[in-house]
Design a protein around this motif. Structure first.
Motif, PDB file in Angstrom:
ATOM      1  N   ARG A   1       0.815  -1.223   0.000  1.00 39.90           N
ATOM      2  CA  ARG A   1       0.000   0.000   0.000  1.00 39.90           C
ATOM      3  C   ARG A   1       0.845   1.269   0.000  1.00 39.90           C
ATOM      4  O   ARG A   1       0.537   2.225  -0.720  1.00 39.90           O
ATOM      5  CB  ARG A   1      -0.948   0.000   1.209  1.00 39.90           C
ATOM      6  N   ASP A   2       1.905   1.282   0.773  1.00 41.97           N
ATOM      7  CA  ASP A   2       2.753   2.473   0.836  1.00 41.97           C
ATOM      8  C   ASP A   2       3.369   2.797  -0.520  1.00 41.97           C
ATOM      9  O   ASP A   2       3.515   3.968  -0.879  1.00 41.97           O
ATOM     10  CB  ASP A   2       3.859   2.282   1.880  1.00 41.97           C
ATOM     11  N   ARG A   3       3.712   1.760  -1.257  1.00 41.81           N
ATOM     12  CA  ARG A   3       4.281   1.989  -2.587  1.00 41.81           C
ATOM     13  C   ARG A   3       3.222   2.547  -3.532  1.00 41.81           C
ATOM     14  O   ARG A   3       3.518   3.435  -4.343  1.00 41.81           O
ATOM     15  CB  ARG A   3       4.869   0.688  -3.143  1.00 41.81           C
ATOM     16  N   ALA A   4       2.015   2.038  -3.430  1.00 37.33           N
ATOM     17  CA  ALA A   4       0.928   2.555  -4.264  1.00 37.33           C
ATOM     18  C   ALA A   4       0.658   4.030  -3.951  1.00 37.33           C
ATOM     19  O   ALA A   4       0.455   4.841  -4.861  1.00 37.33           O
ATOM     20  CB  ALA A   4      -0.332   1.728  -4.049  1.00 37.33           C
ATOM     21  N   ILE A   5       0.685   4.366  -2.669  1.00 35.69           N
ATOM     22  CA  ILE A   5       0.434   5.757  -2.272  1.00 35.69           C
ATOM     23  C   ILE A   5       1.551   6.661  -2.791  1.00 35.69           C
ATOM     24  O   ILE A   5       1.283   7.743  -3.332  1.00 35.69           O
ATOM     25  CB  ILE A   5       0.311   5.859  -0.733  1.00 35.69           C
ATOM     26  N   ARG A   6       2.785   6.224  -2.625  1.00 37.96           N
ATOM     27  CA  ARG A   6       3.917   7.032  -3.086  1.00 37.96           C
ATOM     28  C   ARG A   6       3.836   7.271  -4.594  1.00 37.96           C
ATOM     29  O   ARG A   6       4.020   8.382  -5.085  1.00 37.96           O
ATOM     30  CB  ARG A   6       5.222   6.328  -2.734  1.00 37.96           C
ATOM     31  N   PHE A   7       3.566   6.206  -5.327  1.00 39.90           N
ATOM     32  CA  PHE A   7       3.462   6.296  -6.780  1.00 39.90           C
ATOM     33  C   PHE A   7       2.295   7.199  -7.179  1.00 39.90           C
ATOM     34  O   PHE A   7       2.424   8.044  -8.072  1.00 39.90           O
ATOM     35  CB  PHE A   7       3.276   4.894  -7.360  1.00 39.90           C
ATOM     36  N   SER A   8       1.175   7.017  -6.494  1.00 34.21           N
ATOM     37  CA  SER A   8      -0.031   7.804  -6.765  1.00 34.21           C
ATOM     38  C   SER A   8       0.220   9.287  -6.537  1.00 34.21           C
ATOM     39  O   SER A   8      -0.154  10.136  -7.356  1.00 34.21           O
ATOM     40  CB  SER A   8      -1.175   7.318  -5.871  1.00 34.21           C
ATOM     41  N   GLN A   9       0.868   9.620  -5.436  1.00 33.73           N
ATOM     42  CA  GLN A   9       1.128  11.026  -5.114  1.00 33.73           C
ATOM     43  C   GLN A   9       2.133  11.643  -6.073  1.00 33.73           C
ATOM     44  O   GLN A   9       1.975  12.795  -6.489  1.00 33.73           O
ATOM     45  CB  GLN A   9       1.622  11.131  -3.665  1.00 33.73           C
ATOM     46  N   TYR A  10       3.156  10.887  -6.432  1.00 36.08           N
ATOM     47  CA  TYR A  10       4.186  11.436  -7.316  1.00 36.08           C
ATOM     48  C   TYR A  10       3.606  11.788  -8.682  1.00 36.08           C
ATOM     49  O   TYR A  10       3.933  12.829  -9.272  1.00 36.08           O
ATOM     50  CB  TYR A  10       5.332  10.439  -7.481  1.00 36.08           C
ATOM     51  N   HIS A  11       2.746  10.913  -9.201  1.00 34.36           N
ATOM     52  CA  HIS A  11       2.197  11.117 -10.549  1.00 34.36           C
ATOM     53  C   HIS A  11       0.796  11.738 -10.540  1.00 34.36           C
ATOM     54  O   HIS A  11       0.215  11.918 -11.612  1.00 34.36           O
ATOM     55  CB  HIS A  11       2.154   9.776 -11.292  1.00 34.36           C
ATOM     56  N   SER A  12       0.285  12.030  -9.343  1.00 30.92           N
ATOM     57  CA  SER A  12      -1.060  12.625  -9.211  1.00 30.92           C
ATOM     58  C   SER A  12      -2.119  11.754  -9.886  1.00 30.92           C
ATOM     59  O   SER A  12      -2.919  12.200 -10.723  1.00 30.92           O
ATOM     60  CB  SER A  12      -1.084  14.033  -9.815  1.00 30.92           C
ATOM     61  N   ILE A  13      -2.107  10.484  -9.503  1.00 32.53           N
ATOM     62  CA  ILE A  13      -3.044   9.503 -10.053  1.00 32.53           C
ATOM     63  C   ILE A  13      -3.763   8.824  -8.890  1.00 32.53           C
ATOM     64  O   ILE A  13      -3.118   8.456  -7.897  1.00 32.53           O
ATOM     65  CB  ILE A  13      -2.294   8.422 -10.870  1.00 32.53           C
ATOM     66  N   PRO A  14      -5.079   8.621  -8.977  1.00 35.12           N
ATOM     67  CA  PRO A  14      -5.793   7.903  -7.909  1.00 35.12           C
ATOM     68  C   PRO A  14      -5.273   6.479  -7.764  1.00 35.12           C
ATOM     69  O   PRO A  14      -4.722   5.904  -8.708  1.00 35.12           O
ATOM     70  CB  PRO A  14      -7.243   7.907  -8.394  1.00 35.12           C
ATOM     71  N   PHE A  15      -5.431   5.925  -6.552  1.00 39.13           N
ATOM     72  CA  PHE A  15      -5.039   4.526  -6.368  1.00 39.13           C
ATOM     73  C   PHE A  15      -6.194   3.728  -5.795  1.00 39.13           C
ATOM     74  O   PHE A  15      -7.068   4.257  -5.110  1.00 39.13           O
ATOM     75  CB  PHE A  15      -3.793   4.406  -5.477  1.00 39.13           C
ATOM     76  N   TYR A  16      -6.200   2.433  -6.130  1.00 41.74           N
ATOM     77  CA  TYR A  16      -7.190   1.498  -5.624  1.00 41.74           C
ATOM     78  C   TYR A  16      -6.602   0.782  -4.406  1.00 41.74           C
ATOM     79  O   TYR A  16      -5.422   0.449  -4.379  1.00 41.74           O
ATOM     80  CB  TYR A  16      -7.559   0.458  -6.678  1.00 41.74           C
ATOM     81  N   GLU A  17      -7.441   0.509  -3.440  1.00 38.50           N
ATOM     82  CA  GLU A  17      -6.991  -0.199  -2.244  1.00 38.50           C
ATOM     83  C   GLU A  17      -6.721  -1.669  -2.522  1.00 38.50           C
ATOM     84  O   GLU A  17      -5.816  -2.266  -1.944  1.00 38.50           O
ATOM     85  CB  GLU A  17      -8.038  -0.071  -1.127  1.00 38.50           C
ATOM     86  N   THR A  18      -7.515  -2.262  -3.425  1.00 39.63           N
ATOM     87  CA  THR A  18      -7.395  -3.695  -3.714  1.00 39.63           C
ATOM     88  C   THR A  18      -7.550  -3.942  -5.204  1.00 39.63           C
ATOM     89  O   THR A  18      -8.077  -3.102  -5.950  1.00 39.63           O
ATOM     90  CB  THR A  18      -8.468  -4.506  -2.973  1.00 39.63           C
ATOM     91  N   LEU A  19      -7.120  -5.115  -5.637  1.00 39.00           N
ATOM     92  CA  LEU A  19      -7.313  -5.514  -7.031  1.00 39.00           C
ATOM     93  C   LEU A  19      -8.796  -5.653  -7.332  1.00 39.00           C
ATOM     94  O   LEU A  19      -9.264  -5.273  -8.414  1.00 39.00           O
ATOM     95  CB  LEU A  19      -6.590  -6.839  -7.302  1.00 39.00           C
ATOM     96  N   ASP A  20      -9.554  -6.164  -6.368  1.00 36.38           N
ATOM     97  CA  ASP A  20     -10.990  -6.324  -6.569  1.00 36.38           C
ATOM     98  C   ASP A  20     -11.656  -4.977  -6.837  1.00 36.38           C
ATOM     99  O   ASP A  20     -12.542  -4.861  -7.698  1.00 36.38           O
ATOM    100  CB  ASP A  20     -11.612  -6.986  -5.331  1.00 36.38           C
ATOM    101  N   GLU A  21     -11.232  -3.951  -6.105  1.00 36.67           N
ATOM    102  CA  GLU A  21     -11.797  -2.615  -6.322  1.00 36.67           C
ATOM    103  C   GLU A  21     -11.489  -2.128  -7.736  1.00 36.67           C
ATOM    104  O   GLU A  21     -12.347  -1.545  -8.411  1.00 36.67           O
ATOM    105  CB  GLU A  21     -11.218  -1.631  -5.296  1.00 36.67           C
ATOM    106  N   LEU A  22     -10.275  -2.364  -8.195  1.00 37.25           N
ATOM    107  CA  LEU A  22      -9.895  -1.968  -9.559  1.00 37.25           C
ATOM    108  C   LEU A  22     -10.750  -2.705 -10.589  1.00 37.25           C
ATOM    109  O   LEU A  22     -11.264  -2.096 -11.541  1.00 37.25           O
ATOM    110  CB  LEU A  22      -8.416  -2.265  -9.785  1.00 37.25           C
ATOM    111  N   LEU A  23     -10.905  -4.009 -10.397  1.00 33.14           N
ATOM    112  CA  LEU A  23     -11.615  -4.812 -11.384  1.00 33.14           C
ATOM    113  C   LEU A  23     -13.108  -4.493 -11.431  1.00 33.14           C
ATOM    114  O   LEU A  23     -13.768  -4.741 -12.447  1.00 33.14           O
ATOM    115  CB  LEU A  23     -11.404  -6.302 -11.099  1.00 33.14           C
ATOM    116  N   LYS A  24     -13.636  -3.947 -10.361  1.00 37.40           N
ATOM    117  CA  LYS A  24     -15.047  -3.568 -10.345  1.00 37.40           C
ATOM    118  C   LYS A  24     -15.298  -2.197 -10.963  1.00 37.40           C
ATOM    119  O   LYS A  24     -16.452  -1.791 -11.153  1.00 37.40           O
ATOM    120  CB  LYS A  24     -15.569  -3.586  -8.907  1.00 37.40           C
TER     121      LYS A  24
END
Length: 406
Positions: A35-58
């Protein structure tokens, strides 16, 4: 077309950096199991992030999932994406075994979806130029190809300092555990199969020359091949020798040897790497048997002509120069191109998938093409120590060159 990324590791930054070249692609979110890596990546590129793969797939907005997870997770993640009705573009390999690879392609076909994998360097300007030269018989009938992907002793380099633009370290443990063949063979395998068609068989040998390359972690397995060599026989009659290693000095050269000359490039990671052509010069020396001389003298004369031919050949080889074969076009000189050590537009493969979906035409990097290439790479990787000859069980329809390269 809307895409989402699963896996915010080192390579993800390279993809995001090249996305501006393709405004038709919209990155709507990212996800990572860390999760921390997703947050870091999301903040750096100003892109939303999903908490789980299931959330993304839905998320019904997502059309294509870009699978950038660890190679050993590719199968499960891509399978879940296909089952959720998403097209999949995966980093290489599509899967670690041929059975898993075939299952993914079958599932995609069943679902009416597309699946393919990197690399997409076949769509680059250097590859397209070489391919055009081959189609136009620039060096006559092609007989043999030598391809090298050697990267030096990576484990002795300062890989701990290799960071992506968002600060994500190069995943050296994964790289050493997966091995150089899985990681790099595809860069030339995809070119060779596109240029010369499906392979008939591959005779290969691989070995781990330097086990336990690092001391700070325990590699699993500790002896993944770091060297492989393969002789590939294509149904078209062309034979290619492909060598991969992370031991031998850096060498990314490709030589396409025809009856009339040689096509060559020195780099598969640069989309504008120069293409060279070198033509043969026939010897002008006359055969000694053409002279009216006695049988007693023929041996001495033949020795003279043999020596003279060797000298002449050396002189001609020095006189022959490589000429630049003009690229079909120059790639865009964007910031990603200037900053990247690879100088490849990694998003070009996703753009090709999106265009094929929108235009309802075959994907140049089709599932069958990807499957065939993956079978080749797997066969080379698995030829551990003893070597083996494998007859390919997959094939594909001819690939179309890019419109701007026809």
């Amino acid at each position: 077309m809307k895409i989402a990324i699963v896996g915010c590791g080192h390579i993800a930054d390279y993809y995001v950096q090249t996305l501006p070249e393709h405004p038709e692609l919209e990155l709507v979110g990212v996800m990572d199991t860390i999760r921390d890596r997703a947050i870091r990546f999301s903040q750096y590129h100003s892109i939303p992030f999903y908490e789980t793969l299931d959330e993304l797939l839905k998320d019904t907005n997502v059309d294509i999932v870009l699978n950038l997870t660890n190679p050993r997770s590719h199968y499960e993640v891509s399978k879940a994406c296909l089952e959720a009705g998403k097209h999949v573009y995966s980093e290489k390999p599509i899967a670690m075994t041929i059975s898993e690879s075939k299952n993914l392609v079958a599932l995609a076909n069943q679902q009416g979806l597309q699946i393919t994998s990197a690399p997409c360097s076949l769509l680059g300007e250097t590859a397209q130029t070489l391919w055009k030269a081959v189609r136009e018989n620039a060096v006559g009938k092609v007989r043999l190809v030598y391809a090298e992907i050697d990267d030096g002793m990576v484990h002795k380099s300062s890989y701990n300092n290799w960071l992506s633009v968002s600060g994500i370290p190069w995943p050296y443990q994964d790289e050493f555990e997966i091995g150089c063949t899985f990681e790099h063979a595809g860069y030339y395998v995809t070119w060779l199969t596109a240029f010369f068609g499906p392979a008939e068989s591959v005779t290969a040998f691989s070995s781990c020359l330097i086990p336990n390359k690092v001391r700070d972690v325990l590699l699993d397995p500790p002896n993944t091949p770091d060297f492989s060599v393969a002789c590939i026989k294509f149904k078209s009659g062309v034979v290619a020798r492909l060598t991969c290693s992370i031991v031998a000095p850096h060498n990314h050269s490709l030589k396409i040897i025809g009856d009339d000359g040689i096509l060559e490039t020195e780099e598969c990671w640069f989309y504008d790497a120069p293409v060279y052509v070198q033509y043969r010069e026939e010897s002008s020396l006359t055969n000694p048997t053409d002279f009216n001389i006695s049988k007693q003298s023929i041996v001495l004369v033949q020795k003279f002509f043999s020596y003279a031919k060797r000298i002449q050949t050396k002189i001609l080889m020095k006189q022959q120069t490589k000429m630049i074969y003009p690229l079909v076009r120059k790639p865009p000189k964007s910031k990603w191109y200037e900053d990247s050590g690879m100088q490849m537009d990694l998003s070009r493969g996703i753009a090709e998938m999106a265009a094929s979906i929108t235009e309802q035409r075959p994907n140049r990097l089709s599932a069958d093409f990807t499957l065939h290439n993956n079978e080749l790479v797997i066969a080379i990787h698995q030829a551990f120590h003893i070597g083996s000859t494998v007859h390919l069980t997959t094939t594909f329809e001819p690939i179309e060159p890019m419109d701007w390269a026809k």
